[in-house]
Write an enzyme that holds these catalytic residues in place. Structure first.
Site, PDB file in Angstrom:
ATOM      1  N   ASN A  27       0.840  -1.201   0.000  1.00  0.00           N
ATOM      2  CA  ASN A  27       0.000   0.000   0.000  1.00  0.00           C
ATOM      3  C   ASN A  27       0.873   1.249   0.000  1.00  0.00           C
ATOM      4  O   ASN A  27       1.964   1.285   0.596  1.00  0.00           O
ATOM      5  CB  ASN A  27      -1.020  -0.005   1.136  1.00  0.00           C
ATOM      6  N   ASN A  86      -0.963   8.577   0.894  1.00  0.00           N
ATOM      7  CA  ASN A  86      -0.648   9.935   0.462  1.00  0.00           C
ATOM      8  C   ASN A  86      -1.200  10.913   1.496  1.00  0.00           C
ATOM      9  O   ASN A  86      -2.260  10.657   2.084  1.00  0.00           O
ATOM     10  CB  ASN A  86      -1.288  10.179  -0.915  1.00  0.00           C
ATOM     11  N   ALA A  87      -0.507  12.041   1.661  1.00  0.00           N
ATOM     12  CA  ALA A  87      -0.984  13.057   2.601  1.00  0.00           C
ATOM     13  C   ALA A  87      -2.376  13.553   2.205  1.00  0.00           C
ATOM     14  O   ALA A  87      -3.161  13.964   3.067  1.00  0.00           O
ATOM     15  CB  ALA A  87       0.011  14.213   2.657  1.00  0.00           C
ATOM     16  N   TYR A 143      -5.309  12.029   1.645  1.00  0.00           N
ATOM     17  CA  TYR A 143      -5.688  10.652   1.985  1.00  0.00           C
ATOM     18  C   TYR A 143      -6.365   9.835   0.874  1.00  0.00           C
ATOM     19  O   TYR A 143      -6.017   8.672   0.677  1.00  0.00           O
ATOM     20  CB  TYR A 143      -6.589  10.637   3.226  1.00  0.00           C
ATOM     21  N   CYS A 188      -4.051   0.602  -2.553  1.00  0.00           N
ATOM     22  CA  CYS A 188      -3.926  -0.682  -1.851  1.00  0.00           C
ATOM     23  C   CYS A 188      -2.780  -1.526  -2.410  1.00  0.00           C
ATOM     24  O   CYS A 188      -2.405  -1.407  -3.586  1.00  0.00           O
ATOM     25  CB  CYS A 188      -5.207  -1.483  -2.003  1.00  0.00           C
ATOM     26  N   GLU A 218      -2.917  -4.673  -3.147  1.00  0.00           N
ATOM     27  CA  GLU A 218      -3.413  -5.536  -4.224  1.00  0.00           C
ATOM     28  C   GLU A 218      -3.424  -4.780  -5.551  1.00  0.00           C
ATOM     29  O   GLU A 218      -3.115  -5.346  -6.604  1.00  0.00           O
ATOM     30  CB  GLU A 218      -4.831  -6.020  -3.922  1.00  0.00           C
ATOM     31  N   CYS A 256     -10.180  -5.202  -0.251  1.00  0.00           N
ATOM     32  CA  CYS A 256     -11.323  -4.286  -0.179  1.00  0.00           C
ATOM     33  C   CYS A 256     -12.211  -4.480  -1.417  1.00  0.00           C
ATOM     34  O   CYS A 256     -11.830  -5.160  -2.386  1.00  0.00           O
ATOM     35  CB  CYS A 256     -10.847  -2.835  -0.078  1.00  0.00           C
ATOM     36  N   CYS A 297     -10.638  -3.548  -4.745  1.00  0.00           N
ATOM     37  CA  CYS A 297      -9.595  -4.478  -5.217  1.00  0.00           C
ATOM     38  C   CYS A 297     -10.199  -5.801  -5.679  1.00  0.00           C
ATOM     39  O   CYS A 297      -9.643  -6.463  -6.558  1.00  0.00           O
ATOM     40  CB  CYS A 297      -8.539  -4.683  -4.140  1.00  0.00           C
TER      41      CYS A 297
HETATM   42  N1  THU Z   1      -5.203  -1.762   2.500  1.00  0.00           N
HETATM   43  C1  THU Z   1      -4.621  -2.525   1.523  1.00  0.00           C
HETATM   44  O1  THU Z   1      -3.577  -2.158   0.973  1.00  0.00           O
HETATM   45  N2  THU Z   1      -5.209  -3.697   1.204  1.00  0.00           N
HETATM   46  C2  THU Z   1      -6.282  -4.238   1.845  1.00  0.00           C
HETATM   47  O2  THU Z   1      -6.697  -5.329   1.511  1.00  0.00           O
HETATM   48  C3  THU Z   1      -6.930  -3.501   2.924  1.00  0.00           C
HETATM   49  C4  THU Z   1      -6.442  -2.122   3.152  1.00  0.00           C
HETATM   50  C5  THU Z   1      -4.535  -0.519   2.900  1.00  0.00           C
HETATM   51  C6  THU Z   1      -5.167   0.742   2.422  1.00  0.00           C
HETATM   52  C7  THU Z   1      -4.643   1.727   3.462  1.00  0.00           C
HETATM   53  O3  THU Z   1      -3.349   2.167   3.065  1.00  0.00           O
HETATM   54  C8  THU Z   1      -4.490   0.905   4.713  1.00  0.00           C
HETATM   55  O4  THU Z   1      -4.476  -0.451   4.294  1.00  0.00           O
HETATM   56  C9  THU Z   1      -5.599   1.109   5.717  1.00  0.00           C
HETATM   57  O5  THU Z   1      -6.837   0.942   5.129  1.00  0.00           O
END
Ligand code: THU
Length: 144
Positions: free
Chosen positions: A55, A58-59, A61, A66, A68, A99, A102
Site C-alpha cells: 500500500n 498519500n498526505a 488521503y 492498496c 493488491e 477491499c 480491489c
Molecule cells: N489496505 C490494503 O492495501 N489492502 C487491503 O486489503 C486492505 C487495506 C490498505 C489501504 C490503506 O493504506 C491501509 O491499508 C488502511 O486501510
C-alpha cells in the site's frame, strides 16, 4: 485435498510459501505513515511469475492505493494478463481480505475460481475464491 482451482493455477504449498514471502517483502516497503497499517500482496501470473505490491498512502488521503492494486498493476506492466492467484498479508485480529475496489480490480484479470489467500505475517489464515468474495459480479463479459 488440493482444490481444483489450485491445480489449475499450479498452486502447491511451495508456491504459496513463495507468494507469502514475496508479499511479506512487499509489505516491508509499504508507505503507510497515516494508517500505520502495512499491507503486502503477491499476484501469480499465467507464466508462474509472482508480482508484489504494497500500500502507498498519500498526505491527500483519498489518493492512497492498496497493496493488491499495485501487485495487479505490476503484473499487467510486466506484460502478463491473468491473475492465477492472489495472496494478501496484513496484521491484526481481523482477516485482511481485499477491499471491495480491489475485488473488482482482480475480477478484470481473474476467474471465479481464482484463489484469494489471506495471510498474516506468520502464515496463511484463510482462503477464498474470487466468486466467494465478489458474487454476481460485473466484468469484461458484460461489455463483450
Ligand atoms: N489496505 C490494503 O492495501 N489492502 C487491503 O486489503 C486492505 C487495506 C490498505 C489501504 C490503506 O493504506 C491501509 O491499508 C488502511 O486501510
Amino acid at each position: 485435498m488440493p482444490r481444483s482451482a489450485d491445480i489449475a493455477a499450479g498452486l502447491d504449498d511451495a508456491l504459496v510459501e513463495r507468494m507469502l514471502e514475496a508479499a511479506r517483502q512487499a509489505r516491508g516497503r509499504a508507505h503507510a505513515p497515516y494508517s500505520r497499517f502495512f499491507v503486502g500482496a503477491a499476484a501469480l501470473d499465467e507464466h508462474g511469475r509472482i508480482h508484489g505490491g504494497c500500500n502507498v498512502e498519500n498526505a491527500a488521503y483519498p489518493l492512497g492505493g492498496c497493496a493488491e492494486a499495485l501487485a495487479i498493476a505490476t503484473l499487467v506492466m510486466s506484460g502478463a494478463r491473468q491473475v492465477r492467484a492472489l495472496l494478501v498479508v496484513g496484521d491484526g485480529p481481523a482477516l485482511v481480505t481485499p477491499c471491495g475496489g480491489c475485488r473488482q480490480r482482480l475480477r478484470e484479470f481473474a476467474g471465479p475460481d481464482t484463489p484469494v489467500i489471506v495471510a498474516s505475517p506468520a502464515g496463511v489464515r484463510a482462503r477464498f475464491t474470487l466468486e466467494e468474495l465478489l458474487p454476481q459480479s460485473f466484468g469484461p463479459e458484460n461489455l463483450a
